[in-house]
Design an enzyme around this catalytic site. Structure first.
Site: not given
Ligand code: UDX
Length: 421
Positions: A263-265, A267-268
């Site tokens: 959910s992070c890399f 998207k960020d």
């Protein structure tokens, strides 16, 4: 301290439980009644190791409500932990942050005590000062840094080891523009005995994006070198063992394979690219990070096709979660891999210890096995997530194409190929 946690997702649930463990009173606020009931009964609303234990142990200091004003009136600090998903073009969707800021603002209006608002959701530099602050001031009629505190406190929690990361992380980052907000957060984190780095709000927001962008870059770099190693008959894991011994480089996040999900890399990095474009900056390195990551799952399929014609065959898939010890399938590499297999005309028999229920709505037509052993009945296996239990399977007489490197498969399989080794 008395703390409201807005959002019962991954960041909210872990942060709230850990702050309660530190002796604080925590009020969780969420929209999902079932999740609130779970929290009230000392059960975790998400899959995360040891989170149940923490919630149960600290039950007397933990409350849950669906009302932001109720929570604000019972507490003196509020952590915003709502999601910041991607829009279709990769830019960040801040609607949840805006919505809760507005309700928090109006609750502050009728709150006589000084209250500090902390943005923990991942937001692009400038968001707290240029979006959250004006909404809070407008709705409350009060002045930031004078009548209420405002700060950011990005999280660096990895799914599967989040509690360990909270209590034994490398650093706590505090973004604050005024002494009151800064010391409120410093006092909260002093018991952890972790280095605290305090900076301005905007800088703290950038630290979070830069950390994730760098870690993602390290993985894509490892994959690019790994692809080259594979061509030259070199094991990239041996290479990075040697490279990582240089303290300037470090040994972590060099596990090459089918790339990063979660959910992070993804998207960020996309949000940073979109933001850079919006301010007129080109991000050549970050563009390549995403491109390499998108291409890695295809390497696994190409290796499969070197040995097997997939059309009409049943291919076994071990692992659906984006990483082990998680039931999260967001941006899991299993998604492009299974899509490719189905496009090639293969059937799929898949197993994951905990992520199958989350995966099923994405691919309702594939077959889900009850055990990993059932998948091993297929003569061709693709390894997509490195769950520990996959180290105990019997890979003899099987064709194994490995995207994550399971040692037992390397030793036993009749035909074995690793993506970058
Ligand atoms: C990440 C960051 O690590 C954390 O600090 C941040 O706050 C949230 O995002 P998370 O996404 O939970 O954490 O897991 P992480 O362990 O970082 O792995 C992310 C993805 O990268 C996984 O798909 C994993 O398989 C992959 N990965 C990780 C690699 O492919 N190689 C590596 O060497 C490390």
């Amino acid at each position: 301290m008395k703390i409201s946690i807005i959002g019962t997702g991954y960041v909210g649930a872990v942060t709230g439980a850990c702050l309660a463990e530190l002796g604080n009173h925590v009020v969780f606020v969420g929209r999902n009644k079932e999740k609130l009931d779970l929290i009230r009964s000392g059960k975790s609303p998400i899959y995360e190791r040891n989170l149940d234990d923490l919630l149960l142990k600290n039950q007397e200091r933990i409350h849950a409500t669906s009302s932001i004003p109720d929570a604000i009136h019972q507490t003196n600090s509020t952590f915003i932990c709502v999601g910041t998903p991607s829009n279709k073009d990769g830019s960040i969707d801040l609607r949840q942050v805006e919505d809760v800021s507005s309700v928090i603002g109006s609750a502050l209006c009728s709150s006589p005590d000084y209250h500090t608002i902390v943005v923990k959701s991942t937001v692009l530099p400038g968001t707290t000062e240029e979006l959250v602050l004006p909404i809070l001031e407008h709705e409350s009629g009060k002045k930031a840094y004078v009548d209420f505190g405002l700060a950011t406190n990005p999280e660096f929690l990895k799914e599967g080891t989040a509690i360990e990361d909270f209590f034994h992380g490398d650093r706590v980052i505090i973004g604050a523009n005024d002494t009151n907000s800064r010391s409120t957060l410093q006092n909260l984190y002093i018991p952890l005995d972790i280095p605290i780095y305090s900076t301005s709000i905007k800088t703290a927001e950038m630290i979070k994006y830069t950390s994730n962008a760098f870690l993602a870059t390290k993985i894509s770099f490892a994959n690019e070198i790994g692809n080259l190693c594979k061509k030259m008959g070199i094991d990239s894991y041996d290479v990075f063992q040697g490279v990582g011994m240089d303290t300037r480089i470090g040994p972590h996040f060099f596990r090459s394979g089918i790339g990063f999900g979660g959910s992070c890399f993804p998207k960020d990095v996309q949000a940073l690219i979109a933001h850079a474009r919006a301010v007129g900056e080109e991000t050549r390195i970050l563009n390549a990070v995403i491109q390499t990551n998108n291409e890695q799952p295809g390497k696994l399929i190409n290796l499969l096709k070197k040995h097997v014609y997939p059309a009409g065959k049943t291919i076994g898939i071990l692992g659906l979660a984006f990483k082990p010890d998680s039931d999260d399938v967001r941006e899991s590499r299993a998604i492009p891999i299974i899509t490719d297999l189905l496009n090639e005309g293969a059937s799929v028999l898949a197993y994951d210890p905990v992520a199958m229920e989350n995966f099923r709505p994405l691919f309702p037509s594939i077959t889900y096995a009850k055990t990993a052993g059932e998948v091993l009945k297929c003569d061709t296996i693709l390894i997509v997530t490195e769950w520990k239990e996959f180290e105990d399977l019997d890979y003899k007489n099987r064709i194994v194409i490995d995207g994550r490197r399971i040692a037992k498969a390397i030793d036993e399989a009749a035909i074995y190929e690793g993506v970058c080794w």
